[in-house]
Structures are given as C-alpha cells and as structure tokens.
Design a protein around this motif. Structure first.
Motif, PDB file in Angstrom:
ATOM      1  N   GLU A  43     -14.152  52.845  77.277  1.00 21.23           N
ATOM      2  CA  GLU A  43     -15.161  54.153  76.938  1.00 21.23           C
ATOM      3  C   GLU A  43     -14.718  54.779  75.501  1.00 21.23           C
ATOM      4  OE1 GLU A  43     -17.198  58.129  78.861  1.00 21.23           O
ATOM      5  OE2 GLU A  43     -15.984  56.703  79.963  1.00 21.23           O
ATOM      6  N   THR A  44     -15.790  54.996  74.831  1.00 20.32           N
ATOM      7  CA  THR A  44     -15.532  55.889  73.759  1.00 20.32           C
ATOM      8  C   THR A  44     -16.127  57.297  73.680  1.00 20.32           C
ATOM      9  OG1 THR A  44     -17.394  54.603  72.302  1.00 20.32           O
ATOM     10  CG2 THR A  44     -14.990  53.819  72.470  1.00 20.32           C
ATOM     11  N   ILE A  45     -15.826  58.436  72.954  1.00 21.32           N
ATOM     12  CA  ILE A  45     -16.350  59.811  72.821  1.00 21.32           C
ATOM     13  C   ILE A  45     -16.179  60.069  71.737  1.00 21.32           C
ATOM     14  CG2 ILE A  45     -16.323  61.995  73.893  1.00 21.32           C
ATOM     15  CD1 ILE A  45     -14.664  60.639  76.359  1.00 21.32           C
ATOM     16  N   PRO A  46     -17.420  60.440  70.874  1.00 22.25           N
ATOM     17  CA  PRO A  46     -17.215  60.939  69.728  1.00 22.25           C
ATOM     18  C   PRO A  46     -16.628  62.068  69.372  1.00 22.25           C
ATOM     19  CG  PRO A  46     -19.636  60.554  70.281  1.00 22.25           C
ATOM     20  CD  PRO A  46     -18.794  60.510  71.420  1.00 22.25           C
ATOM     21  N   ALA A  52     -16.493  67.173  74.049  1.00 24.34           N
ATOM     22  CA  ALA A  52     -15.542  66.172  73.865  1.00 24.34           C
ATOM     23  C   ALA A  52     -14.296  66.351  74.629  1.00 24.34           C
ATOM     24  CB  ALA A  52     -14.863  65.774  72.389  1.00 24.34           C
ATOM     25  N   ALA A  53     -13.753  67.728  74.712  1.00 22.24           N
ATOM     26  CA  ALA A  53     -12.693  67.995  75.529  1.00 22.24           C
ATOM     27  C   ALA A  53     -12.911  67.652  76.832  1.00 22.24           C
ATOM     28  CB  ALA A  53     -12.118  69.531  75.363  1.00 22.24           C
ATOM     29  N   ASN A  54     -14.079  68.122  77.418  1.00 28.98           N
ATOM     30  CA  ASN A  54     -14.264  67.786  78.986  1.00 28.98           C
ATOM     31  C   ASN A  54     -14.475  66.343  79.252  1.00 28.98           C
ATOM     32  OD1 ASN A  54     -14.037  70.530  79.641  1.00 28.98           O
ATOM     33  ND2 ASN A  54     -16.171  70.947  79.408  1.00 28.98           N
ATOM     34  N   ARG A  55     -15.500  65.633  78.184  1.00 27.83           N
ATOM     35  CA  ARG A  55     -15.611  64.269  78.437  1.00 27.83           C
ATOM     36  C   ARG A  55     -14.281  63.261  78.471  1.00 27.83           C
ATOM     37  NH1 ARG A  55     -20.267  62.341  74.970  1.00 27.83           N
ATOM     38  NH2 ARG A  55     -19.853  60.163  75.993  1.00 27.83           N
ATOM     39  N   VAL A  56     -13.324  63.822  77.577  1.00 32.62           N
ATOM     40  CA  VAL A  56     -12.213  62.879  77.526  1.00 32.62           C
ATOM     41  C   VAL A  56     -11.359  63.097  78.872  1.00 32.62           C
ATOM     42  CG1 VAL A  56      -9.884  62.644  76.608  1.00 32.62           C
ATOM     43  CG2 VAL A  56     -11.997  62.890  75.158  1.00 32.62           C
ATOM     44  N   SER A  57     -11.385  64.516  79.378  1.00 29.80           N
ATOM     45  CA  SER A  57     -10.465  64.472  80.580  1.00 29.80           C
ATOM     46  C   SER A  57     -11.230  63.839  81.826  1.00 29.80           C
ATOM     47  CB  SER A  57     -10.482  65.862  80.772  1.00 29.80           C
ATOM     48  OG  SER A  57      -9.410  66.488  79.829  1.00 29.80           O
ATOM     49  N   GLU A  58     -12.561  63.947  81.762  1.00 31.20           N
ATOM     50  CA  GLU A  58     -13.115  63.624  83.199  1.00 31.20           C
ATOM     51  C   GLU A  58     -13.528  61.886  82.981  1.00 31.20           C
ATOM     52  OE1 GLU A  58     -17.044  65.551  82.569  1.00 31.20           O
ATOM     53  OE2 GLU A  58     -16.246  67.451  83.329  1.00 31.20           O
ATOM     54  N   SER A  59     -13.331  61.298  81.730  1.00 24.08           N
ATOM     55  CA  SER A  59     -13.506  59.866  81.618  1.00 24.08           C
ATOM     56  C   SER A  59     -12.138  59.495  81.822  1.00 24.08           C
ATOM     57  CB  SER A  59     -14.110  59.643  80.283  1.00 24.08           C
ATOM     58  OG  SER A  59     -15.244  60.028  80.146  1.00 24.08           O
ATOM     59  N   TRP A  60     -11.018  59.955  81.451  1.00 26.38           N
ATOM     60  CA  TRP A  60      -9.764  59.585  81.688  1.00 26.38           C
ATOM     61  C   TRP A  60      -9.666  59.462  83.182  1.00 26.38           C
ATOM     62  CZ3 TRP A  60      -6.096  62.022  84.669  1.00 26.38           C
ATOM     63  CH2 TRP A  60      -4.795  61.174  84.809  1.00 26.38           C
ATOM     64  N   GLN A  61      -9.894  60.748  83.817  1.00 23.17           N
ATOM     65  CA  GLN A  61      -9.567  60.806  85.475  1.00 23.17           C
ATOM     66  C   GLN A  61     -10.646  59.904  86.111  1.00 23.17           C
ATOM     67  OE1 GLN A  61      -9.719  64.536  86.945  1.00 23.17           O
ATOM     68  NE2 GLN A  61      -9.728  63.884  89.138  1.00 23.17           N
ATOM     69  N   ALA A  62     -11.806  59.669  85.598  1.00 21.79           N
ATOM     70  CA  ALA A  62     -12.620  58.706  86.382  1.00 21.79           C
ATOM     71  C   ALA A  62     -12.096  57.040  86.454  1.00 21.79           C
ATOM     72  CB  ALA A  62     -14.117  58.728  85.979  1.00 21.79           C
ATOM     73  N   HIS A  63     -11.687  56.735  85.194  1.00 22.35           N
ATOM     74  CA  HIS A  63     -11.141  55.400  84.913  1.00 22.35           C
ATOM     75  C   HIS A  63      -9.727  55.204  85.695  1.00 22.35           C
ATOM     76  CE1 HIS A  63     -14.328  53.867  82.627  1.00 22.35           C
ATOM     77  NE2 HIS A  63     -14.347  54.788  81.724  1.00 22.35           N
ATOM     78  N   SER A  96      -6.306  69.039  82.218  1.00 23.86           N
ATOM     79  CA  SER A  96      -7.140  68.724  81.096  1.00 23.86           C
ATOM     80  C   SER A  96      -6.222  67.910  80.184  1.00 23.86           C
ATOM     81  CB  SER A  96      -7.733  70.183  80.356  1.00 23.86           C
ATOM     82  OG  SER A  96      -8.168  69.722  78.927  1.00 23.86           O
ATOM     83  N   ILE A  97      -6.419  66.584  80.498  1.00 26.75           N
ATOM     84  CA  ILE A  97      -5.790  65.661  79.613  1.00 26.75           C
ATOM     85  C   ILE A  97      -5.817  65.746  78.119  1.00 26.75           C
ATOM     86  CG2 ILE A  97      -5.408  63.187  79.247  1.00 26.75           C
ATOM     87  CD1 ILE A  97      -4.325  64.269  81.978  1.00 26.75           C
ATOM     88  N   PHE A  98      -6.970  66.309  77.771  1.00 30.68           N
ATOM     89  CA  PHE A  98      -7.329  66.697  76.438  1.00 30.68           C
ATOM     90  C   PHE A  98      -6.454  67.450  75.629  1.00 30.68           C
ATOM     91  CE2 PHE A  98      -9.659  68.427  72.772  1.00 30.68           C
ATOM     92  CZ  PHE A  98     -10.081  67.440  71.956  1.00 30.68           C
ATOM     93  N   SER A  99      -5.736  68.532  76.527  1.00 28.22           N
ATOM     94  CA  SER A  99      -4.915  69.642  76.095  1.00 28.22           C
ATOM     95  C   SER A  99      -3.468  68.956  75.848  1.00 28.22           C
ATOM     96  CB  SER A  99      -4.637  70.582  76.970  1.00 28.22           C
ATOM     97  OG  SER A  99      -5.932  71.086  77.511  1.00 28.22           O
ATOM     98  N   ALA A 127     -12.902  58.247  64.335  1.00 29.76           N
ATOM     99  CA  ALA A 127     -13.843  59.356  64.643  1.00 29.76           C
ATOM    100  C   ALA A 127     -14.333  59.446  66.170  1.00 29.76           C
ATOM    101  CB  ALA A 127     -15.274  59.117  63.801  1.00 29.76           C
ATOM    102  N   GLU A 128     -13.580  58.728  67.002  1.00 31.89           N
ATOM    103  CA  GLU A 128     -13.627  58.834  68.335  1.00 31.89           C
ATOM    104  C   GLU A 128     -12.546  58.864  69.109  1.00 31.89           C
ATOM    105  OE1 GLU A 128     -16.923  55.093  68.612  1.00 31.89           O
ATOM    106  OE2 GLU A 128     -14.976  54.644  68.385  1.00 31.89           O
TER     107      GLU A 128
END
Length: 137
Positions: A43-46, A52-63, A96-99, A127-128
């Motif tokens: 998965e990629t997130i711009p 972006a912060a929430n999407r990265v953390s949520e996507s990492w956790q889902a995968h 928050s993995i993004f943190s 850029a992603e």
C-alpha cells in the motif's frame, strides 16, 4: 536496552515489554528484505495527504494483523536498531506508528511476529509512505 529506543517506542504509544532474545529472522535480515530497490509496497499513502499520519498507522496495523505479525494480545517485535535487535512491544489505544519518524521526518518502522518470520514495515519513500509486508524464509 537503549533508553533512546525505549523512549521512541513509548512516545509512539507502544508498551515496551523488553528485549527479545528468541529465534527467528534478525533485524538485519528483515531490514535487507524490506528496504531494498526490489521492495514492492502492499500500500502507498501520499506524504501530502491531510490524514497521512492516521492512514500510515491504520494501514500498518491492518496489514500487520492480516499477515500474523500481531499476536492476539496485540504484541509484536519492533526493530530497536541493527545493534539492539528486536524489542517486544504491545499495542495500546494510543499507538501511532507514524510517531516513530525521526526529527527530519523520515519514517522507517520494521516489525516482526514473535513466533515466526512475518514482517510488516512502514517507510517514507520519496513523495509517499509505503507499507511493506514480507514472509522471510
């Protein structure tokens, strides 16, 4: 365990259980498999995405959940560093993995299942942000 590593993980909302000395792939092996020119993100997130912060953390956790990196109690192994190896950690409601990104805004978070060789990572690439998932053999 290095105090800086502990503080970085705790600042990301993770409960630090302690160093991991069990069997399985090393941090170096996982790093070389997910951080290389042939790595393909699941998965990629711009970077400029407002969420972006929430999407990265949520996507990492889902995968991480879907591929078995996370135990039933939310625990997993996080890469402390090449020198310090795996750290046994546990998700909390504030994780928050993004943190875990550094002061320059670079993100590289590598995680592994405690009982196997499933690896899930989040990294900044151009850029992603990339979510990467691998089964190490």
């Amino acid at each position: 365990m290095n105090d800086d590593i502990r503080l970085r993980l705790e600042a990301a909302g993770l409960e630090v259980v302690g160093p991991f000395s069990g069997a399985g792939s090393s941090v170096a092996e996982a790093f070389h498999r997910v951080v290389n020119v042939d790595a393909e993100p699941v998965e990629t997130i711009p970077r400029d995405c407002p969420e972006a912060a929430n999407r990265v953390s949520e996507s990492w956790q889902a995968h991480a959940q879907s591929m078995g990196v996370l135990s039933e109690d939310g625990s997993f192994l996080a890469a402390g560093s090449l020198e310090h190896g795996w750290i046994h950690v546990k998700l909390t409601p504030t994780t928050s993995i993004f943190s875990t990104q550094d002061q320059e805004g670079d993100l590289l978070f590598i995680s592994r299942s405690p009982t196997g060789n499933q690896v899930c990572a989040a990294s900044g690439e151009g850029a992603e942000y990339w979510i990467l998932a691998k089964e190490l053999t």
